[in-house]
Enzyme design. Structure first.
Site, PDB file in Angstrom:
ATOM      1  N   GLU A   1      20.982  25.081 -68.158  1.00 27.66           N
ATOM      2  CA  GLU A   1      21.671  23.979 -68.803  1.00 27.66           C
ATOM      3  C   GLU A   1      21.014  23.616 -70.126  1.00 27.66           C
ATOM      4  OE1 GLU A   1      22.223  21.666 -64.570  1.00 27.66           O
ATOM      5  OE2 GLU A   1      20.831  20.923 -66.079  1.00 27.66           O
ATOM      6  N   CYS A  46      18.505  19.092 -75.512  1.00 28.90           N
ATOM      7  CA  CYS A  46      17.510  19.312 -74.464  1.00 28.90           C
ATOM      8  C   CYS A  46      17.715  20.715 -73.903  1.00 28.90           C
ATOM      9  CB  CYS A  46      17.713  18.260 -73.379  1.00 28.90           C
ATOM     10  SG  CYS A  46      16.658  18.499 -71.950  1.00 28.90           S
ATOM     11  N   CYS A  89      12.706  25.877 -61.119  1.00 32.63           N
ATOM     12  CA  CYS A  89      11.363  25.395 -61.492  1.00 32.63           C
ATOM     13  C   CYS A  89      10.448  25.550 -60.283  1.00 32.63           C
ATOM     14  CB  CYS A  89      11.443  23.926 -61.913  1.00 32.63           C
ATOM     15  SG  CYS A  89       9.844  23.260 -62.473  1.00 32.63           S
ATOM     16  N   CYS A 135       8.776  18.761 -58.047  1.00 34.73           N
ATOM     17  CA  CYS A 135       8.552  17.311 -58.006  1.00 34.73           C
ATOM     18  C   CYS A 135       9.566  16.713 -57.021  1.00 34.73           C
ATOM     19  CB  CYS A 135       8.709  16.694 -59.397  1.00 34.73           C
ATOM     20  SG  CYS A 135       7.462  17.301 -60.552  1.00 34.73           S
ATOM     21  N   CYS A 142      13.226  15.616 -58.262  1.00 36.19           N
ATOM     22  CA  CYS A 142      13.889  16.397 -59.315  1.00 36.19           C
ATOM     23  C   CYS A 142      14.783  17.495 -58.737  1.00 36.19           C
ATOM     24  CB  CYS A 142      12.822  17.011 -60.229  1.00 36.19           C
ATOM     25  SG  CYS A 142      13.517  18.055 -61.520  1.00 36.19           S
ATOM     26  N   CYS A 179      18.399  16.345 -64.840  1.00 32.16           N
ATOM     27  CA  CYS A 179      17.856  17.686 -64.899  1.00 32.16           C
ATOM     28  C   CYS A 179      18.254  18.567 -63.710  1.00 32.16           C
ATOM     29  CB  CYS A 179      16.361  17.414 -64.888  1.00 32.16           C
ATOM     30  SG  CYS A 179      15.321  18.705 -65.284  1.00 32.16           S
TER      31      CYS A 179
END
Ligand code: SAH
Length: 377
Positions: free
Chosen positions: A108, A121, A128, A132, A135, A359
């Site tokens: 994205e 962004c 990832c 976290c 997220c 995100c």
């Protein structure tokens, strides 16, 4: 960690390999390729400028090249390796692009117009590895890091999208003025590709964005922060602190076991001193977890000093993730404590709430709609 395999199917045996992309070739490799076609060295500069500066999508639009060359080039070269797969537009002007990489993986990029600026962004990894707790990007772990040109291409797609929208009479902005490496992924765990992308992004002959207009957001990879400063990338840094003490931070940022609060804060101060650029502590406020006045006091201690400031981000709800944003009262109290202690603090306005702007959310939905290998429930 899942295998780094994209959902795209491999080309059939014997199929000709796609020609290389201008974005993926060094200037010397591009000059050599064009030289092999009998072209003089300055052609490489012309082609690079068309792709990186003018975001040309096709050779046909490179009208500064001779006509016969424009026709010949597509069999030897591509402009980019990725494509725009979906566009979501928010009522507040935020535009989210879902981009498809050559191997079928998706990332994205989000355009956020605000006042006279348009901030883009970009993502640095597919998925990832950091996970976290709040997220969406970490839910599936790391699928693969992005290559340098795949990071740069997000800017080229975004610029083209802006120009096309403006030409279509949208009346919106025409230029990406600021760039944040704050999308999916942890940029400093993909250091080499990110550093190479930064060179192309900052190169006046390349994309041409100044270091002051670029911000990299990291969960706090201390070695990477030091390296960035030492290797002469004087960009702004955002550091995802999210809690002022190790007990709380370890609950929500698993990497805190390796880089505790004190080490991350010290590395942030070193970065600010060495580069004289701003370091922003990002702090996602989660109701009942990290939003108490006592935690604000501790955070104020970490953020005292030149070039340091705090960005508070009320939690953006993600399906399946059990946190809540803070109440308006506790947000106000938190801000008041920081301001009283003289800390420069911004509260990030929520943008694109109607379009899965947190995100990793848009990609996650696209993957969930598409049953098949690797698609989660
Ligand atoms: N890996 C980098 C950059 C990507 S995340 C980093 O950790 O900084 C970009 C920012 O968005 C981080 O501060 C991250 O903590 C925050 N973020 C992620 N999910 C969020 C959510 N659901 N609500 C609010 N902020 C979120």
């Amino acid at each position: 960690m899942p295998a780094a395999k994209g959902p795209g199917s491999p080309p059939p045996a014997g199929a000709p390999a796609a020609p290389p992309a201008v974005t993926a070739l060094s200037p010397a490799a591009l000059a050599a390729l064009l030289g092999g076609l009998g072209e003089p060295p300055f052609r490489a500069r012309q082609v690079r400028r068309a792709v990186f500066r003018r975001s040309a999508a096709t050779f046909a639009e490179m009208t500064d090249l001779p006509g016969p060359l424009r026709e010949r080039l597509p069999s030897s070269l591509r402009t980019v390796t990725s494509s725009e797969e979906a566009v979501q537009r928010s009522r507040d002007g935020t535009v989210k692009l879902l981009l498809r990489m050559e191997d079928g993986s998706r990332v994205e990029a989000v355009l956020i117009p605000e006042g006279g600026r348009t901030t883009l962004c970009v993502s640095t990894e597919v998925g990832c590895p950091v996970r976290c707790a709040f997220c969406a990007s970490g839910l599936e772990g790391l699928l693969r890091p992005l290559r340098a040109h795949e990071i740069v291409e997000q800017v080229l797609h975004a610029r083209r999208r802006l120009a096309a929208d403006a030409d279509a009479g949208g009346g919106g902005p025409r230029e990406v003025t600021n760039l944040v490496l704050m999308g999916m992924g942890e940029p400093l765990l993909n250091y080499d590709a990110v550093a190479e992308a930064l060179r192309a992004l900052r190169d006046p002959e390349g994309v041409g964005l100044g270091a002051r207009r670029i911000t990299l957001s990291t969960v706090g990879i201390v070695e990477g922060m030091d390296r960035l400063a030492a290797e002469g990338h004087p960009i702004n840094l955002a550091v995802s602190l999210h809690a002022p003490d190790d007990a709380t931070r370890s609950r929500i940022v698993p990497l805190n076991a390796r880089y505790g609060v004190v080490r991350v804060v010290e590395a942030s101060r070193r970065y600010a001193r060495a580069t004289r650029r701003d370091v922003t502590f990002e702090y996602v406020l989660l109701a009942g977890v990290n939003d108490s006045p006592a935690q604000a006091e501790l955070l104020a201690g970490h953020a005292a000093g030149a070039h340091l400031n705090v960005n508070l981000i009320p939690f953006n709800r993600v399906e399946g993730i059990p946190f809540e944003p803070p109440s308006a009262d506790s947000l106000d109290r938190f801000v008041a404590v920081l301001r009283k202690r003289g800390v420069v603090v911004h509260v990030r306005r929520r943008r694109g709430e109607d379009i899965d702007a947190a995100c990793g959310q848009l990609r996650l939905k696209a993957e969930r709609r598409r049953p098949g290998p690797g698609a989660g429930a």
